[in-house]
Design a protein around this motif. Structure first.
Motif, PDB file in Angstrom:
ATOM      1  N   LEU A 301       0.237   5.903   5.372  1.00 47.18           N
ATOM      2  CA  LEU A 301       0.017   4.474   5.167  1.00 47.18           C
ATOM      3  C   LEU A 301      -1.047   4.247   4.098  1.00 47.18           C
ATOM      4  O   LEU A 301      -0.862   3.437   3.184  1.00 47.18           O
ATOM      5  N   LEU A 305      -0.382   2.461   0.358  1.00 49.62           N
ATOM      6  CA  LEU A 305      -1.034   1.186   0.058  1.00 49.62           C
ATOM      7  C   LEU A 305      -2.078   1.305  -1.041  1.00 49.62           C
ATOM      8  O   LEU A 305      -2.487   0.298  -1.618  1.00 49.62           O
ATOM      9  N   MET A 335      -3.387  -1.238   9.962  1.00 50.92           N
ATOM     10  CA  MET A 335      -3.541  -1.856   8.647  1.00 50.92           C
ATOM     11  C   MET A 335      -4.837  -2.655   8.574  1.00 50.92           C
ATOM     12  O   MET A 335      -5.518  -2.671   7.542  1.00 50.92           O
ATOM     13  N   MET A 339      -7.216  -1.712   5.525  1.00 49.23           N
ATOM     14  CA  MET A 339      -7.023  -2.588   4.372  1.00 49.23           C
ATOM     15  C   MET A 339      -8.198  -3.514   4.132  1.00 49.23           C
ATOM     16  O   MET A 339      -8.264  -4.192   3.106  1.00 49.23           O
ATOM     17  N   LEU A 343      -6.019  -7.390   4.088  1.00 41.22           N
ATOM     18  CA  LEU A 343      -5.001  -7.755   5.063  1.00 41.22           C
ATOM     19  C   LEU A 343      -4.810  -9.264   5.078  1.00 41.22           C
ATOM     20  O   LEU A 343      -3.676  -9.758   5.119  1.00 41.22           O
TER      21      LEU A 343
END
Length: 753
Positions: A301, A305, A335, A339, A343
């Motif tokens: 992930l 990203l 996430m 992030m 996000l």
């Protein structure tokens, strides 16, 4: 000077292949102390690297920033500790020590000259700036990602970061803002072409877990049906041009970080519904021709990203590399952790696969907290249609679904010839599901031969009666063969809303299930407690009860022996054809997912409450009075405001008191459409419905728009995220936006393709 910053940024000192002996630090040091020292040393090295590249060594501002950074992060004995570590890690660390000493000597000269400190701005447009600077002063070493963005401990670096990477502080006037940043050019749009060869998808799914093996077996088994469905849908769409989307699929519940509790249970009768759905989602996206990336771990992930190095506190380094991200609640939480603030910026691209659904009252964090709707899930402040369910539980969410195997004409004829009139298969793979079921099983046994598929390793589970022929846990193909012989598929009340009843009905079985008195919900049943929905479940499988019904589905009170026995006797006499709703075929799912991808848009700002223009949006037409509701007939070309579904599908209704918009629309064979709420949330709509309002309130309330007959009060919605088809109140009649739907495809209106 040789640059050392890149070498150190690639690996933290605590991750070094060299051994650091804590004895040289004068005692046993904690990991936290070593981590802090290594973080500090890493930042100093980055500043040294930047300094080494300066053409003008008299750059006072840069030197002053460096001096300030060193002074800030230098508690008593820090240099001695760094020297001790340097002697034990590598020759490179010795060079770093020498650079550090030289830079500190140079910085003393700068401190005697002009100061280069940055004042923290007090700008009412950026009220959080001073507090964020204070936080950075205390915590900037807590995550290496800050150093990655150039933070070095000085106020100037804090302000640069907080104004240019995050958005809490105003831009600094002395920074070069004369030329706007050069944004990368958007790549040309590519066409999505249907795929029928699934070999590349199977490679992407990966190996190493039984859950993945199960998903791959399912993909292979249904490959020919997906290919046929792709051909049919391509013709139905007149082979029109479709844009290829970049899509990331992150299956959070299968990651090691979430515990991956499903994989060990695949071969032991554990729940497979989620894996069935995810396998079909992956296949549908791939067959539709989109550019697909699949992530089954947090590391994957992060890589997909472009997460900056560190612990996830900082935003992403660039634009989101995907048009859409499909994940689940576990993946959404992961996430959020990795992030940072990105996000919030990119969440409009996310689609959450949510088995049981999330209602708006639970989704809005502030409202849920204030009004008692806060649960372990929900509260993500998404558009409610970004949640995608296994069945069409509530139209507030988008119905994603899955597929069941479709029989051809030859197979259907064969099933009818081979059906065993008195054969029943029990829906229950775990022995615990059989407890307390002896009474009605004895009744069933008087009429039918009872078969089970309960998992066991060495000894037959004692919960399964002796008269039951237990086959043990069967592979999917063998279970299909068993269902093709059986007359009856009987549920025990749990699990709720799984794929198995649809598979049984598709194989020519009648599905018998218990009716719940009272309905099960989060108020009276442990299973639903904590789930972000107030939905009341009237039977084990409400979709089968409502959308399929007799003769394929019978729902009776198992506590009433006479009613149960009468149902079994009726089933013995009935003869039914295999039946599969179109929306659960491969073509139906492809059609639905295609429409979502091409038309659902949650990133573009939309006017929340556009005024109603009677000559354009309200083209007139007669009011048709219906029991407990009012239906406004729509006609003409309603294209004044862009919307999907198109406004031509809108039918306006008023619910009864205590009735939700879901129920009000269903009473007229329609579906509540949350996308239409913004068009009817105004005084003009109330006026068109001839509703008299003494007071019109505008507030956050998941019941609104609505009105009270007795009080003469009307309520309009203040918060778009709280538009809810599911909400109801005994004091209010709801204003409900309904729509038509395609036969066999409740998710889409007649003009939605």
């Amino acid at each position: 000077m040789t640059s050392l910053g890149g070498q150190f940024s690639a690996k933290r000192l605590t991750d070094s292949p060299f051994t650091v002996r804590t004895e040289v630090l004068g005692g046993v040091e904690s990991r936290g102390v070593l981590r802090k020292i290594s973080d500090m040393l890493e930042v100093i090295m980055k500043r040294m690297d930047s300094l080494s590249k300066l053409e003008n060594v008299n750059d006072s501002r840069r030197l002053e920033e460096l001096s300030s950074a060193i002074n800030r992060i230098q508690p008593a004995g820090l240099v001695e500790r760094i020297q001790a570590i340097a002697q034990n890690v590598s020759n490179m660390a010795v060079r770093v020590e020498q650079i550090l000493k030289n830079s500190m000597a140079a910085s003393r000269v700068v401190r005697d000259g002009t100061s280069g400190q940055c004042d923290v701005p007090r700008d009412p447009r950026f009220p959080d700036c001073p507090g964020k600077v204070d936080w950075m002063r205390a915590r900037w070493t807590s995550d290496p990602c800050y150093a990655f963005y150039g933070v070095d401990g000085s106020d100037c670096s804090f302000l640069i970061y907080l104004s240019e990477v995050e958005w809490f502080c105003p831009p600094l006037t002395w920074r070069n803002h004369s030329s706007p940043p050069v944004l990368p050019k958007s790549p040309p749009k590519r066409q999505a072409a249907f795929r029928t060869d699934l070999s590349t998808l199977l490679d992407q799914v990966g190996t190493g877990k039984e859950s993945l093996s199960f998903m791959k077996r399912r993909i292979r088994r249904l490959a020919s049906q997906w290919a046929t469905a792709a051909y049919r849908l391509d013709i139905k769409l007149h082979r029109r041009w479709r844009e290829q989307k970049k899509i990331l699929v992150h299956v959070g519940f299968l990651t090691e970080e979430s515990g991956d509790v499903f994989s060990p249970k695949v071969l032991k009768g554990g729940p497979l519904g989620e894996m069935v759905q995810w396998a079909d989602i992956l296949t549908a996206l791939y067959v539709l021709g989109h550019n697909l990336k699949i992530s089954m771990s947090v590391k994957e992930l992060q890589g997909f990203l472009g997460v900056p190095p560190g612990r996830g506190s900082c935003p992403l380094t660039g634009p989101l590399p995907f048009d859409l991200i499909y994940t689940d609640y576990h993946g959404l939480q992961q996430m959020k952790q990795h992030m940072g603030l990105s996000l919030k910026k990119h969440k409009c691209h996310i689609r959450v696969i949510d088995t049981f659904g999330t209602e708006p009252a639970y989704n809005h964090e502030e409202y849920a907290t204030l009004h008692g709707y806060r649960t372990n899930w929900g509260y993500w402040n998404l558009n409610s249609r970004q949640y995608m369910t296994m069945f069409p539980h509530t139209p507030d969410n988008s119905f994603m679904g899955f597929v069941s195997e479709e029989l051809n004409k030859t197979e259907k004829r064969s099933i009818q010839q081979n059906k065993v009139r008195n054969m029943a298969v029990v829906y229950g793979k775990e022995a615990s599901m059989w407890k307390g079921k002896e009474k009605f099983l004895q009744i069933l046994h008087r009429y039918m031969e009872v078969h089970g598929t309960v998992y066991y390793e060495t000894q037959r589970p004692p919960e399964v009666p002796a008269f039951v022929k237990n086959h043990g846990l069967l592979p999917q193909q063998e279970l299909q063969q068993l269902l093709r012989k059986a007359k009856l598929f009987i549920g025990f009340g749990f699990p709720y809303e799984g794929p198995a009843p649809l598979e049984a009905i598709a194989n020519g079985c009648i599905y018998l299930q218990p009716k719940f008195h009272p309905p099960h919900s989060s108020l009276n049943h442990e299973f639903f407690r904590g789930k972000p929905t107030s939905r009341e479940v009237s039977s084990q499988h409400p979709y089968a009860e409502q959308y399929i019904g007799r003769p394929h589905v019978m729902t009776v009170d198992y506590n009433n022996s006479d009613e149960f026995e009468a149902a079994v006797q009726e089933i013995m006499r009935l003869k039914v054809e295999p039946y599969l709703p179109y929306e659960y075929t491969c073509e139906g799912m492809l059609e639905r997912v295609h429409a979502y991808i091409q038309h659902q848009e949650f990133c573009s700002p939309e006017a929340p409450f556009p005024p109603v223009n009677a000559s354009r949006v309200w083209p007139g037409g007669p009011f048709t009075r219906l029991p407990n509701s009012t239906l406004l007939g729509w006609a003409g070309n309603s294209t004044a405001l862009p919307c999907w579904p198109p406004l031509s599908a809108l039918r306006l209704m008023v619910s009864a008191e205590g009735q939700s918009c879901v129920e009000a629309c269903q009473s007229s064979d329609l579906v509540c459409e949350p996308a239409f709420f913004r068009f009817i949330n105004n005084k003009e709509a109330l006026s068109k419905l001839e509703i008299q309002c003494e007071v019109v309130e505008l507030e956050m309330n998941h019941i609104f728009p609505a009105y009270s007959v007795t009080r003469g009060e009307c309520g309009l919605q203040k918060e778009t995220l709280l538009f809810s088809c599911a909400g109801f109140s005994a004091k209010y009649r709801r204003i409900c936006p309904c729509r038509d739907f395609r036969k066999g495809q409740v998710a889409l209106c007649r003009d939605c393709l």
